[in-house]
Design a protein around this motif. Sequence first.
Motif, PDB file in Angstrom:
ATOM      1  N   UNK A 323     -14.717  23.140  11.404  1.00 25.29           N
ATOM      2  CA  UNK A 323     -16.236  23.703  11.405  1.00 25.29           C
ATOM      3  C   UNK A 323     -17.050  23.218   9.907  1.00 25.29           C
ATOM      4  N   UNK A 324     -15.760  23.916   8.975  1.00 25.60           N
ATOM      5  CA  UNK A 324     -16.930  24.450   7.793  1.00 25.60           C
ATOM      6  C   UNK A 324     -16.157  22.582   6.803  1.00 25.60           C
ATOM      7  N   UNK A 325     -15.047  22.105   7.593  1.00 22.71           N
ATOM      8  CA  UNK A 325     -15.432  20.428   6.975  1.00 22.71           C
ATOM      9  C   UNK A 325     -16.300  19.579   7.510  1.00 22.71           C
ATOM     10  N   UNK A 326     -17.186  20.051   9.013  1.00 24.44           N
ATOM     11  CA  UNK A 326     -18.225  19.289   9.098  1.00 24.44           C
ATOM     12  C   UNK A 326     -19.742  19.381   7.879  1.00 24.44           C
ATOM     13  N   UNK A 327     -18.967  20.780   7.782  1.00 18.27           N
ATOM     14  CA  UNK A 327     -20.150  21.494   6.917  1.00 18.27           C
ATOM     15  C   UNK A 327     -20.442  21.092   5.173  1.00 18.27           C
ATOM     16  N   UNK A 328     -19.222  20.345   4.593  1.00 14.96           N
ATOM     17  CA  UNK A 328     -19.076  20.124   3.732  1.00 14.96           C
ATOM     18  C   UNK A 328     -19.481  19.323   3.710  1.00 14.96           C
ATOM     19  N   UNK A 329     -18.801  18.227   5.212  1.00  6.99           N
ATOM     20  CA  UNK A 329     -19.733  16.540   4.711  1.00  6.99           C
ATOM     21  C   UNK A 329     -21.186  16.173   4.870  1.00  6.99           C
ATOM     22  N   UNK A 330     -21.406  17.091   6.104  1.00  3.77           N
ATOM     23  CA  UNK A 330     -23.096  17.634   5.436  1.00  3.77           C
ATOM     24  C   UNK A 330     -23.967  17.863   4.394  1.00  3.77           C
ATOM     25  N   UNK A 331     -22.971  19.069   3.035  1.00  2.00           N
ATOM     26  CA  UNK A 331     -23.747  19.471   2.213  1.00  2.00           C
ATOM     27  C   UNK A 331     -23.877  18.397   1.399  1.00  2.00           C
ATOM     28  N   UNK A 332     -22.201  17.213   1.185  1.00  2.00           N
ATOM     29  CA  UNK A 332     -22.011  16.508   0.238  1.00  2.00           C
ATOM     30  C   UNK A 332     -23.053  14.719   0.365  1.00  2.00           C
ATOM     31  N   UNK A 333     -23.872  14.786   1.517  1.00  2.00           N
ATOM     32  CA  UNK A 333     -24.666  13.958   1.716  1.00  2.00           C
ATOM     33  C   UNK A 333     -25.797  14.089   1.907  1.00  2.00           C
ATOM     34  N   UNK A 334     -26.510  15.661   1.936  1.00  2.00           N
ATOM     35  CA  UNK A 334     -27.892  16.066   1.484  1.00  2.00           C
ATOM     36  C   UNK A 334     -28.364  16.031  -0.039  1.00  2.00           C
ATOM     37  N   UNK A 335     -26.575  16.880  -0.608  1.00  2.29           N
ATOM     38  CA  UNK A 335     -26.966  17.028  -1.783  1.00  2.29           C
ATOM     39  C   UNK A 335     -27.462  14.872  -2.734  1.00  2.29           C
ATOM     40  N   UNK A 336     -26.349  14.144  -2.176  1.00  2.07           N
ATOM     41  CA  UNK A 336     -27.060  13.909  -2.908  1.00  2.07           C
ATOM     42  C   UNK A 336     -27.900  12.486  -3.061  1.00  2.07           C
ATOM     43  N   UNK A 435     -23.215  19.535  -5.118  1.00  3.16           N
ATOM     44  CA  UNK A 435     -22.303  17.935  -4.917  1.00  3.16           C
ATOM     45  C   UNK A 435     -20.554  18.490  -4.956  1.00  3.16           C
ATOM     46  N   UNK A 436     -20.367  19.123  -6.395  1.00  5.08           N
ATOM     47  CA  UNK A 436     -19.070  19.297  -6.674  1.00  5.08           C
ATOM     48  C   UNK A 436     -17.963  20.222  -5.795  1.00  5.08           C
ATOM     49  N   UNK A 437     -19.098  21.307  -5.176  1.00  2.00           N
ATOM     50  CA  UNK A 437     -18.245  22.048  -4.079  1.00  2.00           C
ATOM     51  C   UNK A 437     -18.683  23.512  -4.467  1.00  2.00           C
ATOM     52  N   UNK A 438     -19.013  23.837  -5.855  1.00  2.00           N
ATOM     53  CA  UNK A 438     -19.336  25.737  -5.683  1.00  2.00           C
ATOM     54  C   UNK A 438     -20.386  26.264  -4.600  1.00  2.00           C
ATOM     55  N   UNK A 461     -18.592  40.826   2.904  1.00  2.00           N
ATOM     56  CA  UNK A 461     -18.607  39.670   3.924  1.00  2.00           C
ATOM     57  C   UNK A 461     -19.958  38.433   3.473  1.00  2.00           C
ATOM     58  N   UNK A 462     -21.143  38.648   2.218  1.00  2.00           N
ATOM     59  CA  UNK A 462     -21.276  38.092   1.927  1.00  2.00           C
ATOM     60  C   UNK A 462     -20.099  37.066   1.094  1.00  2.00           C
ATOM     61  N   UNK A 463     -19.562  36.967   0.557  1.00  3.44           N
ATOM     62  CA  UNK A 463     -18.282  35.994   0.156  1.00  3.44           C
ATOM     63  C   UNK A 463     -17.477  36.194   0.629  1.00  3.44           C
ATOM     64  N   UNK A 464     -18.077  35.683   2.132  1.00  3.29           N
ATOM     65  CA  UNK A 464     -16.847  34.959   2.784  1.00  3.29           C
ATOM     66  C   UNK A 464     -17.043  33.532   3.164  1.00  3.29           C
ATOM     67  N   UNK A 465     -18.176  32.764   2.779  1.00  4.14           N
ATOM     68  CA  UNK A 465     -18.538  31.489   2.724  1.00  4.14           C
ATOM     69  C   UNK A 465     -19.254  31.125   1.309  1.00  4.14           C
ATOM     70  N   UNK A 466     -19.495  30.157   1.111  1.00  5.57           N
ATOM     71  CA  UNK A 466     -20.263  29.873  -0.160  1.00  5.57           C
ATOM     72  C   UNK A 466     -21.229  30.195   0.275  1.00  5.57           C
ATOM     73  N   UNK A 467     -21.667  30.782  -1.349  1.00  2.37           N
ATOM     74  CA  UNK A 467     -23.705  30.521  -1.388  1.00  2.37           C
ATOM     75  C   UNK A 467     -24.223  29.342  -1.162  1.00  2.37           C
TER      76      UNK A 467
END
Length: 520
Positions: A323-336, A435-438, A461-467
């Motif tokens: 699920x996190x891999x899917x979220x990362x894929x969506x992030x990269x596409x949306x950011x670009x 885009x760079x993953x921060x 617990x807010x720090x368990x996922x990326x801001x």
Amino acid sequence: MSAVESALPTALRALPVPTLTAVAPPLPLVRELTDARVSPRSTPTLERRLLWERRYVRRLRFTDAAIVLLATALTPVFQLLLVAPGVLIGDPWIVARIPALTAIVWLFVLAAFHTRDREITGSGATEYKRVAHASGLTFGILAIAFVVFQLQGIRAQLIFAAPIGLLALLIGRWSWRRWLHRQRRFGHYASRTLVVGSRDDVEYVIRTLQRDGQLGYLVVGATISGSAERSITVDDMSYDAVGNLDDVARTANELGADSIIIASRPDADPEYIRRLSWELEGAASELILSSRLADVAGPRISLRPVDGLPLIHVKIPRFEGGRLALKRTMDVAAAAVALTLFAPIALIIGIAILLEDGGPVFFSQSRVGRDGREFRILKFRSMRTDAEQRLTALLEANEGAGPLFKMKDDPRVTRVGRILRKFSLDEVPQFWNVLIGDMSIVGPRPPLPREVRAYDGTVSRRLYIKPGITGLWQVSGRSDLSWEESVRLDLRYVENWSVMNDLMIMFRTAHVMVHPNGAY
């Protein structure tokens, strides 16, 4: 005298003959036994509730049918205009009937997936998820069927009708939801609700329901256990406190309530809920049990009866995997895409910042990301170049919640900066951080290191996922929220995020940018 009577001895003829009334039960008992066997009938209160529910469902059904029929019927037109007439190949009898077949299957699957159930319409992401899943299954079934039977002509429906129809269905549901929310502001299309329980729990439920007046529950009264108060006040709004725990059904009938929320039940009466549900048969539509566990873990809660024993399952959240891999894929596409689209606007913003005071265009600051890792966040500079040096002198005027520092009229903000902050344009460079993953597109607000040092075990617990650039905090009031409310929203997102929820938050963010609230 009959022959039978003459044959009887005189002593027997003298005995009294029992009559039917002598052995029949008293009339009140007959009525009581009869009433116990008659199934409960709907009261006017319940009929009123069912009436507006049916009206709303008819609107959704008509809209869905119109969209599906148009999307499927116009697909051959799109194909002819955008592709080529020669693409329409195959048996003309089959090709001509593909739109009708697609529409029939699509509408059937939408109904089979219960996409118009009252429990999911009006709020939350479940309605949109079911519509998307039903649409995907529809075209999956059709594609498989056409492959198995070696038929042609479904390709155009997959290319045109599927995406266009799904988008139109989601927009249609969103439009009706907006209409429903407007109606609920005036008390229409909402369940008249009685809240029952201890004072603290009743206040908690009422505060949650009135925080967002679009949830569909109009509180008309409260029954408070162990209290003789005649009213209860929650956030400056007063509600009548009526009845007691033993006559909730009668109280609901008097108030015309069609929904009863049990905020807490008597500990010494384990049969209370079942007995109350029997008393409400035919008089109310819903008996709802409230639990504070659902405030954060709601989407992860499920009820599974095991051999008649109702067990509430709470799925433990995971912060890794597919699920996190899917979220990362969506992030990269949306950011670009966002960086490409915002490039011309970014150039204009940069020139405006330079012209105002000649300082740097970008502002870089240390923030804390996932697992406590620090990174440098990028923003368009909205404050004067000496903003950090002037912070100490302004701490006493802090209007922020908790460890946050906020001022509605911060003297460090430039004229260009006020415009950027109002419409959240100062945060556009953060797409580079995504885009760079921060960072992520959607997530908790990225905190400062000094804020993190003030966190307790729960807030950490807010720090368990990326801001995120945006999130529940940003679309629910931003700086106008209390610290406790901001933490609650962030924790709810951290433990229950989903792709559909992320898409809904992105959509709401666009609305907030046009109609800013709490941005300063």
